[in-house]
Design a protein around this motif. Structure first.
Motif, short mmCIF file in Angstrom:
data_model
loop_
_atom_site.label_atom_id
_atom_site.label_comp_id
_atom_site.label_asym_id
_atom_site.label_seq_id
_atom_site.Cartn_x
_atom_site.Cartn_y
_atom_site.Cartn_z
N SER A 1 1.22 -1.13 0.53
CA SER A 1 -0.01 0.03 0.20
C SER A 1 0.99 1.37 -0.12
O SER A 1 0.52 2.13 -0.32
N PHE A 2 2.48 1.58 0.51
CA PHE A 2 3.23 2.67 0.08
C PHE A 2 3.94 2.59 -1.45
O PHE A 2 4.76 2.84 -1.33
N GLY A 3 3.90 1.68 -1.98
CA GLY A 3 4.02 1.49 -3.08
C GLY A 3 5.82 0.86 -3.11
O GLY A 3 6.12 0.88 -4.02
N ASN A 4 5.87 -0.19 -2.17
CA ASN A 4 7.20 -0.40 -1.97
C ASN A 4 6.81 -2.12 -2.79
O ASN A 4 6.03 -3.14 -2.56
N GLN A 5 7.90 -2.60 -4.24
CA GLN A 5 7.70 -3.76 -4.37
C GLN A 5 8.04 -4.68 -3.56
O GLN A 5 8.50 -5.32 -2.37
N THR A 6 6.25 -5.90 -3.46
CA THR A 6 6.83 -7.02 -3.12
C THR A 6 6.69 -8.16 -3.77
O THR A 6 7.76 -9.46 -2.91
N ILE B 1 13.15 -8.37 -9.05
CA ILE B 1 13.22 -7.24 -10.35
C ILE B 1 12.58 -6.56 -10.22
O ILE B 1 11.20 -6.27 -10.06
N ALA B 2 13.01 -4.89 -10.57
CA ALA B 2 12.06 -3.66 -10.66
C ALA B 2 11.32 -3.75 -11.97
O ALA B 2 11.88 -4.52 -12.76
N PRO B 3 9.87 -3.23 -11.95
CA PRO B 3 9.91 -3.42 -13.10
C PRO B 3 9.69 -2.29 -13.91
O PRO B 3 10.24 -0.71 -13.09
N VAL B 4 10.61 -2.25 -15.20
CA VAL B 4 10.75 -0.89 -15.47
C VAL B 4 10.48 -1.16 -17.79
O VAL B 4 9.90 -2.51 -17.57
N GLU B 5 11.02 -0.51 -18.16
CA GLU B 5 9.98 -0.26 -19.37
C GLU B 5 10.59 -1.15 -20.44
O GLU B 5 10.09 -1.43 -21.34
N GLU B 6 11.95 -1.20 -20.20
CA GLU B 6 12.56 -2.28 -21.51
C GLU B 6 12.56 -4.09 -20.88
O GLU B 6 11.74 -4.45 -19.81
N TYR B 7 12.92 -4.65 -21.77
CA TYR B 7 11.91 -5.59 -21.78
C TYR B 7 13.35 -6.67 -20.98
O TYR B 7 14.38 -6.40 -21.10
N THR B 8 12.54 -7.11 -19.57
CA THR B 8 13.55 -7.84 -18.97
C THR B 8 12.89 -8.83 -18.72
O THR B 8 11.71 -9.14 -17.85
N TYR B 9 14.10 -10.23 -18.73
CA TYR B 9 13.29 -11.43 -18.09
C TYR B 9 13.96 -11.65 -16.62
O TYR B 9 14.95 -11.24 -16.49
N GLU C 1 5.42 -2.44 -15.11
CA GLU C 1 4.98 -1.68 -14.12
C GLU C 1 4.08 -2.18 -12.82
O GLU C 1 4.12 -3.55 -12.99
N PHE C 2 3.57 -2.23 -11.99
CA PHE C 2 3.31 -2.74 -11.05
C PHE C 2 2.22 -3.06 -11.80
O PHE C 2 1.39 -2.40 -11.82
N THR C 3 1.66 -4.30 -11.22
CA THR C 3 -0.07 -4.55 -11.93
C THR C 3 -0.35 -4.79 -10.82
O THR C 3 -1.63 -4.92 -11.44
N GLY C 4 -0.12 -5.18 -9.39
CA GLY C 4 -1.80 -5.09 -8.95
C GLY C 4 -0.75 -4.81 -7.66
O GLY C 4 0.06 -4.91 -6.98
N CYS D 1 -0.02 -6.01 -3.20
CA CYS D 1 -0.61 -7.25 -2.25
C CYS D 1 0.86 -7.34 -1.89
O CYS D 1 1.79 -7.23 -1.43
N GLU D 2 -0.06 -7.70 0.44
CA GLU D 2 1.42 -6.83 1.39
C GLU D 2 2.23 -8.64 0.99
O GLU D 2 1.76 -9.36 0.93
N GLY D 3 3.73 -8.12 0.97
CA GLY D 3 4.16 -8.28 2.00
C GLY D 3 4.02 -9.06 3.13
O GLY D 3 3.62 -9.15 3.58
N ASN D 4 4.48 -10.33 3.48
CA ASN D 4 4.49 -11.23 3.92
C ASN D 4 5.69 -10.99 5.91
O ASN D 4 6.47 -10.94 5.24
N ASP D 5 4.83 -10.64 6.71
CA ASP D 5 5.05 -10.18 7.50
C ASP D 5 5.94 -10.85 8.64
O ASP D 5 6.10 -12.24 8.66
#
Length: 270
Positions: A122-127, A144-152, A203-206, A208-212
């Motif tokens: 909910s804070f915009g941090n990748q989980t 892997i952070a989402p970026v416009e460049e094709y990343t596998y 980009e972020f698709t959705g 989802c909170e990370g596991n605490d």
């Protein structure tokens, strides 16, 4: 046709929120296949009223995530058409508007075999999302952070994985050796060995909170005995599952090393 595969247990509100968000993330109808582990909170009944064709697989409470997803994937492997698409999701994901359409577009434009959607809290941090292996010899990973460049990616979290049925049939089902976790990482590493390319979302698709870690086996504030019990529970890091994962993907010596390190962490309070 898109087949949405999930597994559920007593999270009706989250499950329905996930389905409703998919309706806004994907512009066409879809089919839901849910392996339910005996929910008694109305999850099954609510899914049947979601407005989409829905197939409920009634399972026992011992299936956990890996067993439930195996059941859903097995059902789709039999009933989905060869040209259909498969979306593996966690039922606690809330997809962003148009995000699945965008992920499908990225998949087709890149020519990849599958696409993984990155998740944020909910804070915009990748989980969750695509994962890179940091070592060829030890089980060390990074998102892997989402970026416009094709990343596998080398592997992934299965909170959102989009692929064709043909790709799923080539890769097979999740490994039955796992109870709850590790099946998705193992699946991604298998796909890489098979030469199947998995592209990461731009980009972020959705959400989802990370596991605490609080209250888990990694919680340093808990007593050693409690941490050990939690580690060996299905949702912890069971010794057999963890050893199998590392040995299968890295070999015997790394498996022995990684099998010992969690116990050392617990012993020294780390």
């Amino acid at each position: 046709m898109l087949w949405v595969l999930m597994t559920t247990f007593n999270r009706k509100d989250k499950t329905i929120a996930c389905i409703e968000s998919i309706k806004k993330a994907y512009s066409e109808d879809f089919i839901v296949v849910d392996a339910d582990a005996g929910s008694d909170d109305g999850t099954k009944e609510a899914l049947k009223k979601c407005g989409m064709e829905t197939h409920i697989l009634r399972c026992n409470r011992e299936i956990f995530w890996n067993g439930g997803m195996r059941a859903s994937m097995s059902y789709a492997s039999i009933h989905a058409a060869e040209e259909d698409m498969i979306l593996l999701v966690n039922d606690d994901v809330v997809f962003f508007p148009d995000s699945i359409d965008k992920l499908y577009g990225r998949l087709t434009e890149s020519g990849a075999d599958a696409a993984v959607g990155a998740m944020c809290d909910s804070f915009g941090n990748q989980t969750y999302g695509g994962v890179r292996m940091r070592s060829k010899h030890f089980a060390r990973f990074e998102l892997i952070a989402p970026v416009e460049e094709y990343t596998y990616c080398d592997t992934f979290n299965c909170n959102c994985l989009l692929m064709s049925k043909r790709c799923m049939m080539n890769a097979g089902n999740l490994d039955a050796a796992y109870v709850h976790s590790m099946g998705d990482y193992d699946y991604g590493m298998r796909m890489k060995r098979l030469g199947l390319k998995v592209i990461c979302s731009s980009e972020f698709t959705g959400e989802c909170e990370g596991n605490d870690t609080a209250g888990s086996w990694m919680d340093k504030n808990l007593e050693r005995k409690v941490r050990l019990e939690k580690k060996e529970s299905p949702k912890g890091l069971p010794a057999g599952d963890w050893y199998h994962f590392v040995k299968k993907n890295y070999g015997l010596i790394p498996a022995c090393y990684h099998s010992a390190t969690p116990y050392i962490r617990i012993l020294i309070g780390k």
